[in-house]
Enzyme design. Structure first.
Site, PDB file in Angstrom:
ATOM      1  N   THR A  68       0.834  -1.211   0.000  1.00  0.00           N
ATOM      2  CA  THR A  68       0.000   0.000   0.000  1.00  0.00           C
ATOM      3  C   THR A  68       0.863   1.252   0.000  1.00  0.00           C
ATOM      4  O   THR A  68       0.381   2.336  -0.308  1.00  0.00           O
ATOM      5  CB  THR A  68      -0.906   0.037   1.257  1.00  0.00           C
ATOM      6  N   ASP A  69       2.159   1.120   0.338  1.00  0.00           N
ATOM      7  CA  ASP A  69       2.955   2.331   0.575  1.00  0.00           C
ATOM      8  C   ASP A  69       3.264   3.099  -0.700  1.00  0.00           C
ATOM      9  O   ASP A  69       3.468   4.308  -0.652  1.00  0.00           O
ATOM     10  CB  ASP A  69       4.235   2.027   1.367  1.00  0.00           C
TER      11      ASP A  69
ATOM     12  N   SER B  45      32.216  -6.078   4.722  1.00  0.00           N
ATOM     13  CA  SER B  45      31.053  -6.660   5.390  1.00  0.00           C
ATOM     14  C   SER B  45      31.430  -7.971   6.057  1.00  0.00           C
ATOM     15  O   SER B  45      31.968  -8.874   5.409  1.00  0.00           O
ATOM     16  CB  SER B  45      29.921  -6.910   4.391  1.00  0.00           C
TER      17      SER B  45
ATOM     18  N   SER C 157      15.093 -12.286   3.947  1.00  0.00           N
ATOM     19  CA  SER C 157      13.951 -12.632   4.794  1.00  0.00           C
ATOM     20  C   SER C 157      12.776 -11.670   4.634  1.00  0.00           C
ATOM     21  O   SER C 157      11.708 -11.901   5.176  1.00  0.00           O
ATOM     22  CB  SER C 157      14.384 -12.646   6.266  1.00  0.00           C
ATOM     23  N   GLY C 158      12.981 -10.566   3.918  1.00  0.00           N
ATOM     24  CA  GLY C 158      11.910  -9.581   3.783  1.00  0.00           C
ATOM     25  C   GLY C 158      11.752  -8.725   5.025  1.00  0.00           C
ATOM     26  O   GLY C 158      10.699  -8.123   5.242  1.00  0.00           O
TER      27      GLY C 158
ATOM     28  N   GLU D  85      17.370   3.974  -3.310  1.00  0.00           N
ATOM     29  CA  GLU D  85      16.999   2.613  -3.723  1.00  0.00           C
ATOM     30  C   GLU D  85      16.233   2.641  -5.048  1.00  0.00           C
ATOM     31  O   GLU D  85      16.435   1.799  -5.916  1.00  0.00           O
ATOM     32  CB  GLU D  85      16.183   1.908  -2.637  1.00  0.00           C
TER      33      GLU D  85
ATOM     34  N   ASP E  52       9.721   0.919   4.369  1.00  0.00           N
ATOM     35  CA  ASP E  52      10.854   0.240   5.003  1.00  0.00           C
ATOM     36  C   ASP E  52      11.824   1.242   5.621  1.00  0.00           C
ATOM     37  O   ASP E  52      12.246   1.104   6.773  1.00  0.00           O
ATOM     38  CB  ASP E  52      11.587  -0.630   3.984  1.00  0.00           C
TER      39      ASP E  52
ATOM     40  N   TYR F  32       7.968  -7.002  -8.218  1.00  0.00           N
ATOM     41  CA  TYR F  32       7.634  -5.821  -7.401  1.00  0.00           C
ATOM     42  C   TYR F  32       7.439  -4.607  -8.319  1.00  0.00           C
ATOM     43  O   TYR F  32       6.426  -3.909  -8.244  1.00  0.00           O
ATOM     44  CB  TYR F  32       8.775  -5.567  -6.408  1.00  0.00           C
TER      45      TYR F  32
END
Length: 387
Positions: free
Chosen positions: A35-36, A67, A125-126, A162, A174, A224
């Site tokens: 919805t965002d 990393s 993992s979302g 992003e 997010d 997406y």
């Protein structure tokens, strides 16, 4: 965790003198999925897992990234001059994208950095490991270079990077959840105007339980962007017959009245999800305020069905997790969370049913898919900080 990152920094760069360590959380979305970017409401909360970053300024213009999650890659080097997305840059495209977006707003770095990161969000993992990395980078830049930006600015810059540097057309949720997290609260955010309120997520006698399917189908990014495009087209068709700015402006009744303006059956279902999910989210927060956790759970379950059937972003493995969860007494609600095509479910489970949930869902999932699931009972944490 801070000591672990500092130790690695010292090992790689000779000393940890003058190093600052930062943290930004991952997030789980309780309800309000996809919805965002449709002008609707979302209801995420920040987690106590996330990304740790140790950073120190250099006396040249070099960027050195390491990393602890991708140790085989070693130190990845580049420069603050001419930052652009490169396949060879691997995961560093996320922090570099934020630096690029800061520069685009006139916030210019005057020297390079040595950076070591460690994330304890399970990969794929979302739970927003990328947003967490973007927000911790933004917070670090603000702190080390004295850039005058708010945490909301950091979220918007992260989203912009992003979208435009990494090519993922995500909405604001997010980054906003990571940048604006508040302990023991979820954020009821209207993505149309960024108005928000904190809502205490006090679940007396119940826990938030995340189940990781340990699958991530490769289509997540492409599908997406495809879903977003389908919704944008459906919105244009609806705007021919009703005065709206976003799909989030519609009630369910209005959608039923005007849906025939959408020429394609698939686009109609995508738009239906966006409209109905937004209204579910508004009702879910009202239910929470009235301490009606049972209704909140029912709306979570309905959200999963809509994401499975109308938005088609679930997958076989995630559906198994939700179906098995729904069979267990003491499960108040369970649904897919995140972008989809794998990742995690989020469930609200009564305290006395948590062990049963983990045992039974884990066994049934392994039997039906051949994959081991991982389970996390999570706490809700604050936004970014210097540790």
């Amino acid at each position: 965790m801070k000591e672990k990152v500092l130790q690695k920094f010292e090992e790689l760069f000779g000393s940890a003198d003058g190093v600052n360590v930062y943290f930004a959380p991952g997030r789980v979305n309780m309800i309000g999925e996809h919805t965002d970017y449709n002008g609707g409401h979302v209801f995420p909360c920040a987690l106590t897992i996330g990304t740790y970053m140790a950073a120190r300024k250099r006396d040249d213009r070099k960027l050195c990234f390491y990393s602890m999650n991708f140790e085989k890659s070693g130190i990845l080097e580049s420069s603050i001059d001419g930052i652009k997305p490169e396949e060879s840059a691997e995961w560093t495209n996320y922090p570099k994208g934020v630096m690029w977006a800061f520069a685009g707003r006139g916030f210019l770095m005057d020297c390079g950095l040595d950076i070591v990161i460690y994330g304890n969000i399970p990969a794929g993992s979302g739970l927003s490991s990328s947003a967490s990395l973007e927000v911790v980078t933004g917070y670090m830049l603000k702190d080390l270079y004295g850039f005058a930006v708010s945490n909301i600015d950091i979220a918007l810059i992260g989203q912009y990077s992003e979208n435009n540097f990494n090519g993922m057309n995500c909405g604001i949720m997010d980054q906003f959840a990571s940048a604006m997290g508040k302990k023991d609260n979820a954020i009821f955010l209207n993505t149309a105007d960024l108005s928000y309120e904190y809502a205490p997520l006090v679940l007396d006698g119940a826990k938030i339980l995340i189940t990781n399917s340990n699958v991530k189908h490769k289509l997540v990014d492409s599908k997406y962007n495809e879903r977003r495009s389908e919704c944008e087209t459906a919105l244009k068709e609806l705007q021919e017959v009703v005065g709206i700015n976003t799909l989030g402006d519609l009630t369910e009744e209005q959608f039923e009245t005007y849906q025939s303006a959408i020429q394609d059956e698939i686009r109609r279902r995508r738009a239906k999800h966006a409209v109905y999910e937004n209204q579910r989210t508004i009702r879910a927060v009202e239910a929470l305020k009235k301490k009606d956790i049972a209704l909140f759970g029912e709306l979570m379950n309905a959200s999963h069905v809509s994401l499975r059937d109308d938005y088609e972003v679930s997958c076989e493995e995630i559906d198994v997790l939700a179906e098995e969860a729904w069979k267990i007494d003491g499960v108040i609600g369970s649904r897919i969370t995140g972008g989809g095509f794998g990742g995690c479910t989020v469930s609200i489970v009564k305290d006395e049913a948590v062990d049963t949930f983990i045992a039974r869902v884990g066994t049934a999932y392994k039997k039906r898919t051949g994959i081991e699931a991982d389970f996390y009972v999570v706490d809700i944490g604050d936004g970014p900080s210097r540790l």
